[in-house]
Write a protein that holds these residues in place. Structure first.
Motif, PDB file in Angstrom:
ATOM      1  N   ASP A 291       0.824  -1.207   0.000  1.00  0.00           N
ATOM      2  CA  ASP A 291       0.000   0.000   0.000  1.00  0.00           C
ATOM      3  C   ASP A 291       0.859   1.257   0.000  1.00  0.00           C
ATOM      4  OD1 ASP A 291      -2.250  -1.540   0.004  1.00  0.00           O
ATOM      5  OD2 ASP A 291      -2.554  -1.446   2.184  1.00  0.00           O
ATOM      6  N   VAL A 292       1.902   1.257   0.841  1.00  0.00           N
ATOM      7  CA  VAL A 292       2.783   2.416   0.893  1.00  0.00           C
ATOM      8  C   VAL A 292       3.511   2.584  -0.432  1.00  0.00           C
ATOM      9  CG1 VAL A 292       4.803   3.407   2.021  1.00  0.00           C
ATOM     10  CG2 VAL A 292       3.032   2.292   3.382  1.00  0.00           C
ATOM     11  N   GLN A 293       3.994   1.456  -1.019  1.00  0.00           N
ATOM     12  CA  GLN A 293       4.692   1.541  -2.294  1.00  0.00           C
ATOM     13  C   GLN A 293       3.772   2.092  -3.387  1.00  0.00           C
ATOM     14  OE1 GLN A 293       8.079   0.834  -2.781  1.00  0.00           O
ATOM     15  NE2 GLN A 293       7.601   1.925  -4.680  1.00  0.00           N
ATOM     16  N   ALA A 294       2.484   1.722  -3.349  1.00  0.00           N
ATOM     17  CA  ALA A 294       1.535   2.243  -4.334  1.00  0.00           C
ATOM     18  C   ALA A 294       1.379   3.752  -4.199  1.00  0.00           C
ATOM     19  CB  ALA A 294       0.191   1.548  -4.170  1.00  0.00           C
ATOM     20  N   GLN A 295       1.361   4.246  -2.961  1.00  0.00           N
ATOM     21  CA  GLN A 295       1.266   5.679  -2.747  1.00  0.00           C
ATOM     22  C   GLN A 295       2.515   6.385  -3.256  1.00  0.00           C
ATOM     23  OE1 GLN A 295       0.352   6.452   1.363  1.00  0.00           O
ATOM     24  NE2 GLN A 295      -1.369   5.028   1.399  1.00  0.00           N
ATOM     25  N   ILE A 296       3.678   5.752  -3.044  1.00  0.00           N
ATOM     26  CA  ILE A 296       4.934   6.344  -3.523  1.00  0.00           C
ATOM     27  C   ILE A 296       4.943   6.405  -5.044  1.00  0.00           C
ATOM     28  CG2 ILE A 296       7.432   6.018  -3.637  1.00  0.00           C
ATOM     29  CD1 ILE A 296       7.264   4.759  -0.836  1.00  0.00           C
ATOM     30  N   ASP A 297       4.530   5.300  -5.677  1.00  0.00           N
ATOM     31  CA  ASP A 297       4.507   5.261  -7.140  1.00  0.00           C
ATOM     32  C   ASP A 297       3.554   6.322  -7.691  1.00  0.00           C
ATOM     33  OD1 ASP A 297       6.290   3.194  -7.032  1.00  0.00           O
ATOM     34  OD2 ASP A 297       4.759   1.618  -7.253  1.00  0.00           O
ATOM     35  N   ALA A 298       2.405   6.508  -7.040  1.00  0.00           N
ATOM     36  CA  ALA A 298       1.446   7.514  -7.506  1.00  0.00           C
ATOM     37  C   ALA A 298       2.035   8.914  -7.399  1.00  0.00           C
ATOM     38  CB  ALA A 298       0.149   7.421  -6.697  1.00  0.00           C
ATOM     39  N   ALA A 299       2.777   9.175  -6.311  1.00  0.00           N
ATOM     40  CA  ALA A 299       3.400  10.482  -6.151  1.00  0.00           C
ATOM     41  C   ALA A 299       4.449  10.721  -7.216  1.00  0.00           C
ATOM     42  CB  ALA A 299       4.015  10.598  -4.753  1.00  0.00           C
ATOM     43  N   ASP A 327      10.704   9.007   0.431  1.00  0.00           N
ATOM     44  CA  ASP A 327       9.265   9.125   0.697  1.00  0.00           C
ATOM     45  C   ASP A 327       8.930   8.460   1.993  1.00  0.00           C
ATOM     46  OD1 ASP A 327       7.823  10.379  -1.687  1.00  0.00           O
ATOM     47  OD2 ASP A 327       9.290   8.984  -2.607  1.00  0.00           O
TER      48      ASP A 327
END
Length: 327
Positions: A291-299, A327
């Protein structure tokens, strides 16, 4: 001499009228002429009718108060038997003034009764102020969420405070025994009720005007501030007499957005360096959750869409393989 200066019990047949030309003597106006002068003057007639009403402002007559009812009688749109607080004597007073027969009170408006006074059960009162807003003579004192109480002497027994009470804590208690109508009410009480009602109306009008003025000032301030807040800094910096094109305005807005984001990334980079110098760098920046990695990728994707090519880690171009440690 103005009609208002004539007493209720004046002998119209012997009413003095100054002679024209300033003569000292007086003439006598016939009774019929005096009555005709009163009845044919709507304003004067409404004033005299209002003087004969009990001023309870109860609205049982079907109008908002005693003055509107008096004006309706004078205009011929209301009958003179619609005031239960005045009782049979009140009808007789109006009939005598209007030169009409005495008739019973219209039962649709209520019945003559002993005068009541409102009583608030203080143990049930929740301080909603609805009764205070309904009272036409300001005979209720209290404050929001505080106990209210009735001022007995100014209370006209109008009943208007009963219906709005959400907890049914107001009762109307008769205080005049068997006396009803004008036997239960005095002219002094009527005069005081009229004064209190007029003062309340003036206060409410003043409060409405003040509220409208404040609202107008807020609208004006908002209207004046909106164009200035919407215009970009570069537009405000344009020389006098020049108007930027819509394309330039859009470019300036996009450039401003990118500058804000770049400044935020630079602050994050400096903060990371400071934490590293103190030995308090973020931990577990490699094995992050999905979940955190997905947020990082989106940013990161948002940064690339905005055209920001420098990463916050080391200022080098982002090749898409960065592990996002910052991040």
């Amino acid at each position: 001499m103005a009609i208002r200066e004539i007493g209720d019990n004046a002998d119209f047949g012997a009413m003095p009228v100054p002679r024209r030309g300033g003569a000292r003597g007086i003439t006598r106006r016939p009774l019929d002429a005096a009555i005709a002068a009163i009845v044919n003057d709507p304003k004067t007639l409404a004033d005299r009718i209002e003087d004969l009403l009990p001023q309870t402002q109860c609205t049982k007559c079907g109008y908002e108060g005693c003055r509107p009812y008096a004006e309706a009688i004078a205009a011929g749109t209301a009958n003179y038997n619609q005031c239960p607080p005045g009782g049979a004597e009140g009808v007789a007073r109006l009939a005598h003034l209007l030169g009409k027969p005495v008739i019973p009170i219209n039962p649709e408006n209520g019945v003559e009764r002993p005068r009541p006074v409102a009583f608030i059960d203080e143990s049930l009162c929740i301080g909603c102020t609805l009764c205070m807003q309904a009272c036409p003579v300001d005979a209720i004192v209290g404050a929001p969420k505080q106990m209210h109480t009735i001022l007995k002497d100014p209370c006209t027994g109008c009943d208007l405070c009963v219906a709005p009470c959400p907890v049914d804590c107001i009762a109307m208690i008769p205080v005049t025994g068997e006396a009803t109508g004008w036997d239960a009410w005095t002219q002094d009480q009527a005069d005081e009720a009229r004064v209190r009602h007029d003062r309340r109306q003036a206060r409410l009008a003043h409060e409405r005007e003040a509220a409208e003025a404040r609202a107008a000032a807020r609208r004006a301030a908002t209207s004046a501030a909106a164009p200035a807040a919407a215009a970009p800094d570069t537009q405000r910096a344009q020389p006098a007499g020049t108007t930027p094109s819509p394309a330039n305005t859009a470019d300036d807005a996009e450039a401003k957005k990118k500058a804000i984001i770049a400044a935020a990334l630079e602050r994050a980079r400096r903060k990371k360096e400071e934490l590293a110098e103190r030995g308090t760098s973020p931990r577990n920046t490699e094995n992050v959750s999905a979940d955190v990695q997905a947020q990082i990728d989106a940013a990161e994707a948002r940064r690339r869409r905005l055209g920001i090519d420098e990463s916050a880690n080391d200022g080098k171009p982002d090749n898409g393989n960065n592990n996002h440690n910052d991040d």
